[in-house]
Design a protein around this motif. Structure first.
Motif, PDB file in Angstrom:
ATOM      1  N   TYR A 121       0.790  -1.196   0.065  1.00  0.00           N
ATOM      2  CA  TYR A 121      -0.062  -0.226   0.273  1.00  0.00           C
ATOM      3  C   TYR A 121       0.876   1.412  -0.043  1.00  0.00           C
ATOM      4  CZ  TYR A 121      -4.524  -2.428   0.744  1.00  0.00           C
ATOM      5  OH  TYR A 121      -5.434  -3.182   0.508  1.00  0.00           O
ATOM      6  N   SER A 122       1.916   1.141   0.873  1.00  0.00           N
ATOM      7  CA  SER A 122       2.892   2.401   0.773  1.00  0.00           C
ATOM      8  C   SER A 122       3.459   2.774  -0.707  1.00  0.00           C
ATOM      9  CB  SER A 122       4.159   2.150   1.598  1.00  0.00           C
ATOM     10  OG  SER A 122       4.963   3.182   1.849  1.00  0.00           O
ATOM     11  N   ASN A 123       4.148   1.693  -1.473  1.00  0.00           N
ATOM     12  CA  ASN A 123       4.533   1.765  -2.706  1.00  0.00           C
ATOM     13  C   ASN A 123       3.385   2.205  -3.629  1.00  0.00           C
ATOM     14  OD1 ASN A 123       7.177   1.266  -2.155  1.00  0.00           O
ATOM     15  ND2 ASN A 123       6.711  -1.014  -2.207  1.00  0.00           N
ATOM     16  N   ILE A 124       2.135   1.635  -3.599  1.00  0.00           N
ATOM     17  CA  ILE A 124       0.989   2.148  -4.380  1.00  0.00           C
ATOM     18  C   ILE A 124       0.752   3.467  -4.216  1.00  0.00           C
ATOM     19  CG2 ILE A 124      -1.709   1.823  -4.735  1.00  0.00           C
ATOM     20  CD1 ILE A 124      -1.106  -1.008  -4.269  1.00  0.00           C
ATOM     21  N   GLY A 125       0.972   4.050  -3.098  1.00  0.00           N
ATOM     22  CA  GLY A 125       0.526   5.382  -2.672  1.00  0.00           C
ATOM     23  C   GLY A 125       1.671   6.119  -3.207  1.00  0.00           C
ATOM     24  N   ILE A 126       3.032   5.744  -3.323  1.00  0.00           N
ATOM     25  CA  ILE A 126       4.301   6.778  -3.754  1.00  0.00           C
ATOM     26  C   ILE A 126       3.798   6.595  -5.511  1.00  0.00           C
ATOM     27  CG2 ILE A 126       6.464   6.675  -4.332  1.00  0.00           C
ATOM     28  CD1 ILE A 126       6.714   5.320  -1.293  1.00  0.00           C
ATOM     29  N   THR A 127       3.432   5.708  -5.827  1.00  0.00           N
ATOM     30  CA  THR A 127       3.325   5.758  -7.273  1.00  0.00           C
ATOM     31  C   THR A 127       2.218   6.435  -7.832  1.00  0.00           C
ATOM     32  OG1 THR A 127       3.828   3.303  -7.269  1.00  0.00           O
ATOM     33  CG2 THR A 127       2.993   4.207  -9.328  1.00  0.00           C
ATOM     34  N   SER A 137      -3.364   8.709  -3.439  1.00  0.00           N
ATOM     35  CA  SER A 137      -1.968   8.273  -2.819  1.00  0.00           C
ATOM     36  C   SER A 137      -2.228   8.514  -1.286  1.00  0.00           C
ATOM     37  CB  SER A 137      -1.014   9.466  -3.374  1.00  0.00           C
ATOM     38  OG  SER A 137       0.162   9.422  -2.718  1.00  0.00           O
ATOM     39  N   LEU A 138      -2.711   9.570  -0.892  1.00  0.00           N
ATOM     40  CA  LEU A 138      -3.150   9.532   0.543  1.00  0.00           C
ATOM     41  C   LEU A 138      -3.744   8.444   1.062  1.00  0.00           C
ATOM     42  CD1 LEU A 138      -3.538  13.550   0.921  1.00  0.00           C
ATOM     43  CD2 LEU A 138      -1.495  11.960   2.010  1.00  0.00           C
ATOM     44  N   LYS A 139      -4.941   8.189   0.254  1.00  0.00           N
ATOM     45  CA  LYS A 139      -6.011   6.731   0.656  1.00  0.00           C
ATOM     46  C   LYS A 139      -5.051   5.478   0.984  1.00  0.00           C
ATOM     47  CE  LYS A 139     -10.089   4.488  -0.831  1.00  0.00           C
ATOM     48  NZ  LYS A 139     -10.953   4.289  -1.737  1.00  0.00           N
ATOM     49  N   SER A 140      -3.981   5.140  -0.106  1.00  0.00           N
ATOM     50  CA  SER A 140      -3.210   3.965   0.204  1.00  0.00           C
ATOM     51  C   SER A 140      -2.395   4.113   1.219  1.00  0.00           C
ATOM     52  CB  SER A 140      -2.621   3.815  -1.367  1.00  0.00           C
ATOM     53  OG  SER A 140      -3.522   3.522  -2.200  1.00  0.00           O
ATOM     54  N   LEU A 141      -1.708   5.455   1.468  1.00  0.00           N
ATOM     55  CA  LEU A 141      -0.864   5.679   2.646  1.00  0.00           C
ATOM     56  C   LEU A 141      -1.328   5.254   3.707  1.00  0.00           C
ATOM     57  CD1 LEU A 141       1.286   8.450   1.036  1.00  0.00           C
ATOM     58  CD2 LEU A 141       2.205   6.250   1.358  1.00  0.00           C
ATOM     59  N   TYR A 142      -2.670   5.851   4.050  1.00  0.00           N
ATOM     60  CA  TYR A 142      -3.577   5.806   5.269  1.00  0.00           C
ATOM     61  C   TYR A 142      -3.525   4.494   5.533  1.00  0.00           C
ATOM     62  CZ  TYR A 142      -4.226  10.678   6.452  1.00  0.00           C
ATOM     63  OH  TYR A 142      -4.043  12.058   6.831  1.00  0.00           O
ATOM     64  N   ILE A 147      -2.211  -0.295   9.048  1.00  0.00           N
ATOM     65  CA  ILE A 147      -1.717  -1.580   9.225  1.00  0.00           C
ATOM     66  C   ILE A 147      -0.140  -1.724  10.177  1.00  0.00           C
ATOM     67  CG2 ILE A 147      -0.446  -3.707   8.050  1.00  0.00           C
ATOM     68  CD1 ILE A 147      -2.338  -2.874   5.842  1.00  0.00           C
ATOM     69  N   ALA A 148       0.562  -0.494   9.868  1.00  0.00           N
ATOM     70  CA  ALA A 148       1.895  -0.542  10.383  1.00  0.00           C
ATOM     71  C   ALA A 148       1.726  -0.085  11.860  1.00  0.00           C
ATOM     72  CB  ALA A 148       2.566   0.471   9.929  1.00  0.00           C
ATOM     73  N   GLU A 149       0.689   0.708  12.324  1.00  0.00           N
ATOM     74  CA  GLU A 149       0.431   0.965  13.627  1.00  0.00           C
ATOM     75  C   GLU A 149      -0.246  -0.309  14.607  1.00  0.00           C
ATOM     76  OE1 GLU A 149      -2.191   4.443  13.372  1.00  0.00           O
ATOM     77  OE2 GLU A 149      -0.324   5.864  13.469  1.00  0.00           O
ATOM     78  N   LYS A 150      -0.964  -1.201  13.775  1.00  0.00           N
ATOM     79  CA  LYS A 150      -1.573  -2.071  14.342  1.00  0.00           C
ATOM     80  C   LYS A 150      -0.552  -3.128  14.772  1.00  0.00           C
ATOM     81  CE  LYS A 150      -4.895  -5.851  13.586  1.00  0.00           C
ATOM     82  NZ  LYS A 150      -5.906  -6.429  12.724  1.00  0.00           N
ATOM     83  N   PHE A 151       0.756  -3.362  13.785  1.00  0.00           N
ATOM     84  CA  PHE A 151       1.673  -4.465  14.005  1.00  0.00           C
ATOM     85  C   PHE A 151       2.654  -3.770  14.451  1.00  0.00           C
ATOM     86  CE2 PHE A 151      -1.520  -6.374  11.203  1.00  0.00           C
ATOM     87  CZ  PHE A 151      -1.752  -7.763  11.734  1.00  0.00           C
ATOM     88  N   ILE A 158       6.616   5.693   5.693  1.00  0.00           N
ATOM     89  CA  ILE A 158       5.225   6.171   5.351  1.00  0.00           C
ATOM     90  C   ILE A 158       4.825   7.672   5.628  1.00  0.00           C
ATOM     91  CG2 ILE A 158       2.730   5.627   5.776  1.00  0.00           C
ATOM     92  CD1 ILE A 158       3.888   2.717   6.926  1.00  0.00           C
ATOM     93  N   PHE A 159       5.390   8.206   7.001  1.00  0.00           N
ATOM     94  CA  PHE A 159       5.136   9.570   7.226  1.00  0.00           C
ATOM     95  C   PHE A 159       5.676  10.328   6.263  1.00  0.00           C
ATOM     96  CE2 PHE A 159       4.936   8.138  11.933  1.00  0.00           C
ATOM     97  CZ  PHE A 159       3.632   8.139  12.023  1.00  0.00           C
ATOM     98  N   ASN A 160       7.000  10.135   5.698  1.00  0.00           N
ATOM     99  CA  ASN A 160       7.624  10.926   4.804  1.00  0.00           C
ATOM    100  C   ASN A 160       6.836  11.088   3.357  1.00  0.00           C
ATOM    101  OD1 ASN A 160       9.939  12.158   3.686  1.00  0.00           O
ATOM    102  ND2 ASN A 160      10.461  10.468   2.414  1.00  0.00           N
ATOM    103  N   SER A 161       6.356   9.760   2.905  1.00  0.00           N
ATOM    104  CA  SER A 161       5.661   9.707   1.856  1.00  0.00           C
ATOM    105  C   SER A 161       4.284  10.594   1.851  1.00  0.00           C
ATOM    106  CB  SER A 161       5.152   8.247   1.385  1.00  0.00           C
ATOM    107  OG  SER A 161       6.431   7.501   1.057  1.00  0.00           O
ATOM    108  N   MET A 162       3.392  10.358   3.079  1.00  0.00           N
ATOM    109  CA  MET A 162       2.484  11.212   3.339  1.00  0.00           C
ATOM    110  C   MET A 162       2.786  12.633   3.388  1.00  0.00           C
ATOM    111  SD  MET A 162       0.567   8.819   6.325  1.00  0.00           S
ATOM    112  CE  MET A 162      -0.876   9.947   6.350  1.00  0.00           C
ATOM    113  N   ALA A 163       3.934  13.147   3.894  1.00  0.00           N
ATOM    114  CA  ALA A 163       4.003  14.661   3.722  1.00  0.00           C
ATOM    115  C   ALA A 163       4.505  14.967   2.448  1.00  0.00           C
ATOM    116  CB  ALA A 163       5.630  14.736   4.619  1.00  0.00           C
ATOM    117  N   ASN A 164       5.073  13.969   1.743  1.00  0.00           N
ATOM    118  CA  ASN A 164       5.234  14.549   0.223  1.00  0.00           C
ATOM    119  C   ASN A 164       3.953  14.585  -0.474  1.00  0.00           C
ATOM    120  OD1 ASN A 164       8.070  14.233   0.478  1.00  0.00           O
ATOM    121  ND2 ASN A 164       8.250  12.255  -0.403  1.00  0.00           N
ATOM    122  N   ALA A 165       3.122  13.720  -0.252  1.00  0.00           N
ATOM    123  CA  ALA A 165       1.545  13.868  -0.834  1.00  0.00           C
ATOM    124  C   ALA A 165       1.045  15.203  -0.544  1.00  0.00           C
ATOM    125  CB  ALA A 165       0.860  12.787  -0.562  1.00  0.00           C
TER     126      ALA A 165
END
Length: 711
Positions: A121-127, A137-142, A147-151, A158-165
């Motif tokens: 999902y992170s790579n899909i968001g970056i793409t 992009s933000l939908k996929s990154l969220y 998932i990352a927070e759950k596990f 991910i934070f860096n990619s969201m900042a870029n978006a």
């Protein structure tokens, strides 16, 4: 400025080691004793090694790894191979194929690996971000973040990619928030200083865009010190360029020229001629601001020549645009016309280049598939050759093998021809689809134009509605204000009528009785004059209120003319005088000049100041002992700044970033539309000005309107 997503290797020794490793791995791959798991690892390593030097070979190795992984049903290696394929396509600029590769991971990871699912999902968001689809992009990154927070996976990437978006959406408060989270997460996970420094560089971009120039500059200076200590010229050049851009905003053009020059020297040292070409354009811009026309022209011409030789259309277009301005400044209208015509041609070329990009990607995909088929044919030829060498010993057996090989070869050739034919048909279909898409784009542009016109009409209606709402709220006060002078006039007229009757009676008595003193008639005349003055004052006051009302509501007031801001302020105060008196508010005015002229609309600016002053009055209605309204006008050659300060309750910090938003209000239902400040902000922006505010809970608020001065 540089947005960091991948690290950069700039070490010649590493390149040599990679070439040796690739040769060794290819030799190992040609052997026949590799088990499937080892073969997959070798293929994936070859994909990485050839990714930047031979992308087609890198793609081929990724597909081979995928085929082997599918055959042995190894899900982890299959997801890894799809991931490497997606990265390779992304580096080639083939974003659709990159997206497809990452999407193949999702259904596999959903059943087997939360870590790979989060990564997909992170790579899909970056793409999506590279495809300029920032919402997707933000939908996929969220999804990745959840998932990352759950596990409890590492989240700084991910934070860096969201900042870029969010940066690409110009939501710089959000981007700075996620930049900060990325830095904290990386520091918490004890990531290398290099990673943290890259994230700090991104944070500087967000602060720069928020006009927090001092903080951005401090971060960039720390980054520069770090890069100097490691002699990392690539990032160092970008940081100098960023500092220079801040200097330009600060109008410190000498410092900007010095930092742009440092960046330019580094661009030349590392051989990044694309940045050298655009760097000359930056130097030309600064010299033009410093009125060094000859030097600006020299740099702009260098940018044009280098961009032309490198076929950099965008840099070339920027250079011609700069030369057009310089020629116009020099009053060389023939050259200005020449460069302007080139600029128009280059803009058209850039648009055509972007439209043909998708067709070029299809062609690259076809060429890749064709080369893969050629490799298959080459392998079959090698089998045939080996069979011929062993024909004497295994004559009877090899005849059958040769026949089988020939049949297979014929089948592959026929299949290749069919595929070639189908691919050509596909390309024709894609070209036709592109033509249809271009027609749709033209149609959508027309629809957008209609929608923009409808939006402008709606905006005008909203402004008028807010004006009428404000006028409605002030109606009772205006009626009270007009009623007072009318009472003066009415009472004065009755008294004057009585005085005239008394004067007539007095005259009659005088004619009959000569003993009446003349002092009495003087008293009557004096009282009559006072009554006339009272009536005159009442008429003048009513006329002033009506004039203020006409300034506020007249539709002809939308035309731009030269205005005295003090007159607009006085009209607004007059409109709201009943409220000021009702709430016992003390008004203090401070004008640096009796006249402060601006170019604008009397009606629209009256609406702005009436709204701001009315808000200030409402802020002091309840629970305030010392009610004080301060209005000041500060004038200079460039600006006229109006400050309206109240001693009210102040605005809580948690809602300060919302009060300019449409329909946001803290007032009770029926007392506010939530459009006043939003519309006022739009009006001030239309006048090329700025509307800002300062507020502290318990001390009050100050709203500041800065407008361009005119003479």
């Amino acid at each position: 400025m540089l947005l960091v997503t991948l690290s950069v290797q700039n070490v010649d020794g590493q390149l040599l080691e990679d070439l040796k490793a690739a040769d060794s791995l290819e030799s190992l791959l040609r052997g026949s004793h590799l088990d499937d798991t080892t073969r997959i690892k070798v293929l994936n390593n070859l994909n990485r090694l050839f990714r930047q030097r031979d992308s087609q070979k890198s793609v081929r190795y990724a597909y081979q790894a995928i085929d082997v992984s599918k055959r042995v049903t190894n899900k982890i290696h299959l997801m890894m191979s799809y991931n490497l394929l997606g990265i390779t396509y992304g580096m080639k600029g083939n974003l659709d194929s990159s997206m497809w590769a990452f999407e193949q991971i999702v259904p596999i990871a959903e059943k087997s690996s939360p870590m790979w699912l989060s990564n997909a999902y992170s790579n899909i968001g970056i793409t999506y971000d590279y495809m300029s689809n920032y919402g997707a992009s933000l939908k996929s990154l969220y999804k990745s973040l959840a998932i990352a927070e759950k596990f409890n996976f590492t989240k700084y990437g991910i934070f860096n990619s969201m900042a870029n978006a969010y940066r690409n959406l110009n939501e710089f408060r959000m981007s700075s928030h996620y930049d900060s989270l990325a830095i904290k997460e990386a520091d918490h996970n004890k990531m290398p200083d290099d990673i943290i420094n890259l994230l700090m560089g991104n944070m500087a971009i967000s602060l720069f865009k928020l006009n927090r120039l001092k903080e951005a500059k401090q971060i960039l200076l720390k980054c520069i010190d770090y890069r100097i200590s490691r002699n990392e010229k690539f990032y160092l050049s970008d940081h100098y360029k960023s500092i220079a851009e801040i200097n330009v905003i600060e109008k410190r053009y000498d410092d900007a020229f010095q930092n742009f020059s440092k960046a330019q020297n580094l661009f030349e040292e590392i051989g990044n001629w694309n940045l050298v070409a655009s760097g000359y354009g930056n130097l030309a811009l600064v010299d033009l601001r410093r009125a060094r026309i000859a030097s600006a022209k020299k740099f702009a011409l260098r940018s044009l020549v280098l961009s032309d030789s490198l076929k950099l259309l965008k840099s070339k277009q920027a250079a011609t645009e700069m030369l057009t301005k310089i020629a116009s400044y020099e009053r060389d209208f023939q050259s200005a016309s020449y460069y302007d015509s080139i600029d128009s041609i280059l803009k058209d070329s850039i648009n055509l280049q972007e439209q043909s990009k998708s067709a070029a990607e299809l062609k690259i995909k076809y060429e890749t598939e064709r080369k893969e088929k050629e490799n298959e044919l080459l392998k079959l030829s090698q089998i045939s050759h080996e069979a011929e060498l062993s024909v004497q010993r295994y004559a009877i057996i090899m005849i059958g093998v040769i026949l089988m090989a020939v049949l297979v070869l014929l089948f592959v050739v026929l299949r290749s021809r069919q595929l070639f034919k189908k691919t050509n048909e596909l390309l024709k279909g894609q070209n036709h689809a592109i033509e249809i898409q271009q027609e749709e784009i033209i149609s959508k542009k027309e629809q957008i134009a209609l929608q923009m016109e409808e939006l402008r009409r709606t905006q005008s209606q909203l402004i008028h509605s807010e004006k009428m709402a404000s006028l409605g709220q002030m109606t009772s006060g205006i009626a009270h204000e007009i009623n007072n002078p009318l009472n003066f006039i009415s009472g004065g007229a009755e008294a004057l009528k009585y005085s005239v009757e008394e004067l007539a009676n007095f005259a009659k008595k005088t004619s009959e009785d000569r003993s009446v003193q003349y002092a009495t008639i003087d008293d009557i005349v004096f009282e009559a004059n006072n009554l006339i003055n009272s009536i005159s004052n009442g008429v003048h006051r009513a006329n002033k209120i009506i004039t203020s009302l006409r300034t506020f509501s007249s539709p002809q007031g939308s035309a731009f003319i030269t205005l005295n801001v003090a007159d607009i302020i006085e009209a607004a105060v007059t409109m709201l005088n009943s409220k000021i008196i009702e709430h016992k508010i003390q008004v203090k005015k401070s004008y640096s000049k009796p006249t402060s002229f601006v170019w604008g609309s009397a009606s629209e600016l009256s609406q702005v100041f009436t709204n701001i002053i009315d808000n200030a009055i409402q802020a002091m209605e309840n629970g305030i002992e010392k009610k004080e309204l301060q209005i000041s006008i500060e004038s200079s050659d460039e600006n006229v700044v109006v400050r309206v300060a109240d001693s009210g309750h102040g605005i809580p910090k948690e809602i300060q970033n919302k009060i300019m938003e449409p329909f946001f209000t803290t007032k009770e239902v029926g007392k506010g539309t939530g459009l006043g400040l939003s519309i006022s902000y739009g009006i001030v922006d239309k006048h090329k000005g700025k509307l800002t505010f300062l507020s502290e809970v318990g001390k009050g608020s100050e709203f500041i309107v800065a407008l361009r001065a005119t003479h």
